[in-house]
Design a protein around this motif. Structure first.
Motif, short mmCIF file in Angstrom:
data_model
loop_
_atom_site.label_atom_id
_atom_site.label_comp_id
_atom_site.label_asym_id
_atom_site.label_seq_id
_atom_site.Cartn_x
_atom_site.Cartn_y
_atom_site.Cartn_z
N LEU A 111 -0.56 33.77 19.52
CA LEU A 111 -0.19 34.25 20.85
C LEU A 111 0.20 33.10 21.77
CD1 LEU A 111 -2.85 37.06 21.49
CD2 LEU A 111 -0.40 37.36 21.07
N ARG A 112 -0.55 32.02 21.72
CA ARG A 112 -0.24 30.86 22.56
C ARG A 112 1.11 30.27 22.20
NH1 ARG A 112 -5.79 29.69 21.76
NH2 ARG A 112 -5.23 28.26 20.05
N ASP A 140 5.18 37.44 22.45
CA ASP A 140 3.94 38.17 22.17
C ASP A 140 2.92 37.97 23.28
OD1 ASP A 140 4.03 39.26 19.15
OD2 ASP A 140 5.11 37.37 19.27
N LEU A 141 2.87 36.78 23.83
CA LEU A 141 1.93 36.52 24.92
C LEU A 141 2.29 37.36 26.15
CD1 LEU A 141 -0.50 34.86 25.82
CD2 LEU A 141 1.09 33.09 26.62
N THR A 142 3.57 37.51 26.40
CA THR A 142 4.00 38.35 27.53
C THR A 142 3.58 39.80 27.34
OG1 THR A 142 5.90 36.91 27.96
CG2 THR A 142 6.01 39.16 28.83
N VAL A 144 0.96 40.98 26.03
CA VAL A 144 -0.46 41.23 26.27
C VAL A 144 -0.92 40.70 27.62
CG1 VAL A 144 -0.95 41.20 23.80
CG2 VAL A 144 -1.21 39.09 25.11
N SER A 145 -0.01 40.11 28.39
CA SER A 145 -0.41 39.55 29.69
C SER A 145 0.43 40.12 30.83
CB SER A 145 -0.33 38.02 29.65
OG SER A 145 0.99 37.61 29.31
N LEU A 146 1.65 39.66 30.96
CA LEU A 146 2.47 40.08 32.09
C LEU A 146 2.87 41.55 32.01
CD1 LEU A 146 4.83 36.99 32.55
CD2 LEU A 146 2.73 37.57 33.79
N LEU A 168 0.01 43.83 33.14
CA LEU A 168 -0.17 43.63 34.58
C LEU A 168 0.93 44.35 35.36
CD1 LEU A 168 -1.61 42.27 36.94
CD2 LEU A 168 -0.15 40.25 36.55
N TYR A 220 -6.84 42.02 20.56
CA TYR A 220 -6.05 43.01 21.29
C TYR A 220 -6.93 44.10 21.89
CZ TYR A 220 -2.41 40.57 18.77
OH TYR A 220 -1.59 39.58 18.26
N ILE A 230 -8.53 42.42 24.91
CA ILE A 230 -7.56 42.15 25.98
C ILE A 230 -7.20 43.44 26.71
CG2 ILE A 230 -5.16 41.52 26.41
CD1 ILE A 230 -5.48 39.38 24.20
N TRP A 258 -7.84 44.76 30.55
CA TRP A 258 -6.83 45.23 31.51
C TRP A 258 -7.21 46.58 32.09
CZ3 TRP A 258 -3.91 42.14 33.89
CH2 TRP A 258 -3.30 41.06 33.27
#
Length: 383
Positions: free
Chosen positions: A16-17, A22-24, A26-28, A31, A233, A236, A240
């Motif tokens: 993911l890093r 893929d990072l987007t 699960v993050s942005l 959100l 996942y 995470i 959220w």
């Protein structure tokens, strides 16, 4: 075992890093979804819905009201508690969707020429069900008003103008403001997030299959490898969802009226169940596009069939089975009990057990498919 699980989790987090896309996801992306839902909401006909009738008047008028309620196509009087104290557990447990209460002296107030009040308490945590139940009760009471006055006047020799029919006082429970923010935002947050997570997991496992790295991922312990792949996942997206609950119930001030622990456990199992199902699908079909379509078909209509918006009571048998075959239905029942209705944690034991079942069975089947995949790829890895 613990070190092996941690190693798989570290491997997934490292991916993911190193992958902005893929990072987007699960993050942005979650959100943005939560922000959009919050911004949006910040400012079939149900029949024979079960209701409770509390008759503390025991008069000709209250008996006629019972007959009207039983004749209504919208509701069914399934419970006859002695008093309101016995009625509240019925509505909290979901056995009835409304309580109709005829207090003492209802008929006496009518005969005295005063307005009598029949109370209707509806469950607005399940918005459509509660509203439909209250509507059926109101129609039955209106029918009583139309037919009671002349009959009582004739039987008691009183002039018709002397009689006053009862009026309805309907009290909305659990969502008295009828707020779309409280009802729909709380429903849409998990409804959208669980579908996003399912797609992310399909791509995470599908990537291993497409790039030929499945054996590196599975190692010699496919069950642990599968758990390690899914765990980040699940955590995470549960996080959220909890953030969304914090916004809605904390910042916006709606509050969690039941057990916060039961609610958190339910959310964790919700995402664990859909993670296991997504893994089962992609390991079964071994094609990302097909698996994405399958999880979208299975998870997309979850809100519709959860009983929160459109009731499935008296729906075709297939619809009722489909509703109960969705983990989201069990979760919505738990969320309504704990967020809205203030039910004790024990009342959510059934939904929690259902969610646990939805998690363990698909995970076990997915682990079997992972083991078979490992064995099939073993000859290719041999020198």
């Amino acid at each position: 075992m613990g070190e092996a699980l941690a190693a798989v989790i570290r491997r997934e987090l490292a991916w993911l890093r190193g992958s902005p896309w893929d990072l987007t996801l699960v993050s942005l992306a979650p959100l943005a979804v939560l922000a959009m839902i919050s911004w949006m909401f910040v400012a079939s006909v149900a029949e024979r819905l079960p209701v409770a009738y509390v008759d503390q008047d025991h008069s000709a008028a209250s008996r006629q009201l019972l007959r009207n309620l039983e004749a209504s196509p919208r509701i069914a009087v399934t419970e006859r508690p002695v008093d309101l104290a016995d009625a509240w557990p019925l509505i909290r447990s979901g056995k009835v969707w409304a309580i109709i209460y005829a207090p003492p002296n209802t008929e006496r107030e009518i005969l005295a020429g005063r307005k009598a009040t029949v109370f209707v308490y509806q469950n607005a945590a399940f918005y459509s069900l509660g509203a439909m139940s209250a509507l059926g009760a109101s129609e039955a009471i209106a029918a009583l008003a139309a037919d009671m006055a002349p009959r009582l006047a004739q039987g008691r020799g009183l002039p018709l103008p002397h009689l006053a029919a009862p009026h309805v006082q309907s009290t909305v429970l659990y969502n008295p403001q009828l707020s779309y923010e409280w009802f729909l935002e709380a429903l849409l947050q998990p409804g959208v997030l669980h579908l996003m997570m399912s797609c992310v997991i399909v791509m995470a496992i599908g990537r291993e299959l497409a790039e030929g790295t499945a054996r590196d991922w599975l190692g010699e312990r496919p069950l642990i490898a599968l758990a390690g792949k899914l765990a980040p996942y699940v955590v995470i997206f549960t996080g959220w969802n909890l953030l969304g609950v914090g916004w809605l119930c904390g910042v916006r001030g709606w509050g969690v009226h039941g057990s916060l622990s039961a609610l958190i456990a339910g959310q964790l199992l919700l995402y664990a169940s859909y993670a296991a199902l997504a893994a089962l699908v992609v390991l079964g079909v071994k094609n990302i596009a097909t698996a994405l379509s399958a999880v979208a078909i299975y998870g997309g209509p979850a809100i519709t069939f959860s009983n929160a918006t459109l009731p499935t009571i008296d729906a075709p048998l297939f619809t009722q089975i489909w509703s109960r075959a969705l983990p989201f239905t069990a979760y919505v029942e738990l969320q309504m009990q704990q967020m809205f209705m203030g039910a004790p944690a024990a009342a959510s034991a059934g939904p929690l057990l259902a969610l646990l079942t939805f998690t363990l069975i698909p995970f076990a089947l997915a682990a079997l498919l992972a083991r078979r995949l490992l064995h099939r790829s073993a000859p290719e890895a041999a020198p």
